[in-house]
Design a protein around this motif. Sequence first.
Motif, PDB file in Angstrom:
ATOM      1  N   UNK A  11      46.128  -7.222  63.064  1.00  0.00           N
ATOM      2  CA  UNK A  11      46.622  -6.169  62.177  1.00  0.00           C
ATOM      3  C   UNK A  11      45.390  -5.445  61.656  1.00  0.00           C
ATOM      4  N   UNK A  12      45.423  -4.137  61.661  1.00  0.00           N
ATOM      5  CA  UNK A  12      44.245  -3.356  61.285  1.00  0.00           C
ATOM      6  C   UNK A  12      43.730  -3.724  59.898  1.00  0.00           C
ATOM      7  N   UNK A  13      44.595  -3.812  58.913  1.00  0.00           N
ATOM      8  CA  UNK A  13      44.153  -4.091  57.549  1.00  0.00           C
ATOM      9  C   UNK A  13      43.667  -5.530  57.410  1.00  0.00           C
ATOM     10  N   UNK A  14      44.393  -6.484  57.990  1.00  0.00           N
ATOM     11  CA  UNK A  14      43.958  -7.890  57.893  1.00  0.00           C
ATOM     12  C   UNK A  14      42.631  -8.102  58.614  1.00  0.00           C
ATOM     13  N   UNK A  33      39.450  -2.800  48.230  1.00  0.00           N
ATOM     14  CA  UNK A  33      40.192  -1.544  48.201  1.00  0.00           C
ATOM     15  C   UNK A  33      39.286  -0.350  48.493  1.00  0.00           C
ATOM     16  N   UNK A  34      38.073  -0.363  47.971  1.00  0.00           N
ATOM     17  CA  UNK A  34      37.111   0.716  48.211  1.00  0.00           C
ATOM     18  C   UNK A  34      36.666   0.781  49.670  1.00  0.00           C
ATOM     19  N   UNK A  35      36.638  -0.365  50.346  1.00  0.00           N
ATOM     20  CA  UNK A  35      36.080  -0.434  51.691  1.00  0.00           C
ATOM     21  C   UNK A  35      37.114  -0.483  52.806  1.00  0.00           C
ATOM     22  N   UNK A  36      38.381  -0.531  52.439  1.00  0.00           N
ATOM     23  CA  UNK A  36      39.452  -0.590  53.433  1.00  0.00           C
ATOM     24  C   UNK A  36      40.423   0.538  53.134  1.00  0.00           C
ATOM     25  N   UNK A  37      40.784   1.282  54.134  1.00  0.00           N
ATOM     26  CA  UNK A  37      41.657   2.442  53.970  1.00  0.00           C
ATOM     27  C   UNK A  37      43.112   1.997  53.880  1.00  0.00           C
ATOM     28  N   UNK A  38      43.531   1.605  52.658  1.00  0.00           N
ATOM     29  CA  UNK A  38      44.913   1.188  52.441  1.00  0.00           C
ATOM     30  C   UNK A  38      45.267   1.359  50.974  1.00  0.00           C
ATOM     31  N   UNK A  39      46.506   1.066  50.637  1.00  0.00           N
ATOM     32  CA  UNK A  39      46.966   1.161  49.258  1.00  0.00           C
ATOM     33  C   UNK A  39      46.825  -0.188  48.563  1.00  0.00           C
ATOM     34  N   UNK A  40      46.917  -0.182  47.231  1.00  0.00           N
ATOM     35  CA  UNK A  40      46.863  -1.432  46.465  1.00  0.00           C
ATOM     36  C   UNK A  40      47.978  -2.388  46.894  1.00  0.00           C
ATOM     37  N   UNK A  41      49.178  -1.841  47.027  1.00  0.00           N
ATOM     38  CA  UNK A  41      50.319  -2.675  47.415  1.00  0.00           C
ATOM     39  C   UNK A  41      50.150  -3.297  48.782  1.00  0.00           C
ATOM     40  N   UNK A  42      49.689  -2.513  49.748  1.00  0.00           N
ATOM     41  CA  UNK A  42      49.501  -3.040  51.094  1.00  0.00           C
ATOM     42  C   UNK A  42      48.362  -4.057  51.130  1.00  0.00           C
ATOM     43  N   UNK A  49      49.355 -12.578  53.266  1.00  0.00           N
ATOM     44  CA  UNK A  49      49.509 -13.055  54.653  1.00  0.00           C
ATOM     45  C   UNK A  49      48.308 -13.903  55.078  1.00  0.00           C
ATOM     46  N   UNK A  50      47.095 -13.432  54.742  1.00  0.00           N
ATOM     47  CA  UNK A  50      45.887 -14.185  55.100  1.00  0.00           C
ATOM     48  C   UNK A  50      45.802 -15.493  54.328  1.00  0.00           C
ATOM     49  N   UNK A  51      46.214 -15.461  53.076  1.00  0.00           N
ATOM     50  CA  UNK A  51      46.226 -16.682  52.261  1.00  0.00           C
ATOM     51  C   UNK A  51      47.224 -17.687  52.832  1.00  0.00           C
ATOM     52  N   UNK A  52      48.426 -17.219  53.169  1.00  0.00           N
ATOM     53  CA  UNK A  52      49.454 -18.098  53.739  1.00  0.00           C
ATOM     54  C   UNK A  52      48.999 -18.739  55.041  1.00  0.00           C
TER      55      UNK A  52
END
Length: 102
Positions: A11-14, A33-42, A49-52
Amino acid sequence: MFDELDPVLHSQVRLAIMSVLIHVESAEFAYLLENINTTKGNLSFQLGKLKDAGYIEVIKSLKGNYPLTTCKITQAGVDAYETYVSAITSYFEKFNPKTEND
């Protein structure tokens, strides 16, 4: 023929989160958040998901009167990331072999 790719990391964000965390001891939510192009919620959802999966540890604390979320990569996360990078690299190398002149 091809190595299986970890669906958690595919997954791109993970993958971006793991790519940041692999190089630092820990990272605050705001830094990610500053270094990844996504929203706070995402970002929050993907961290879950990574923690799980056991790939990161999420530490909740306070900084002054404000909540602070800090993330650290686990050894299982390091192993999974290295395996993923090796597997995806093999995809590129299988049909693009280097010639003797390279």
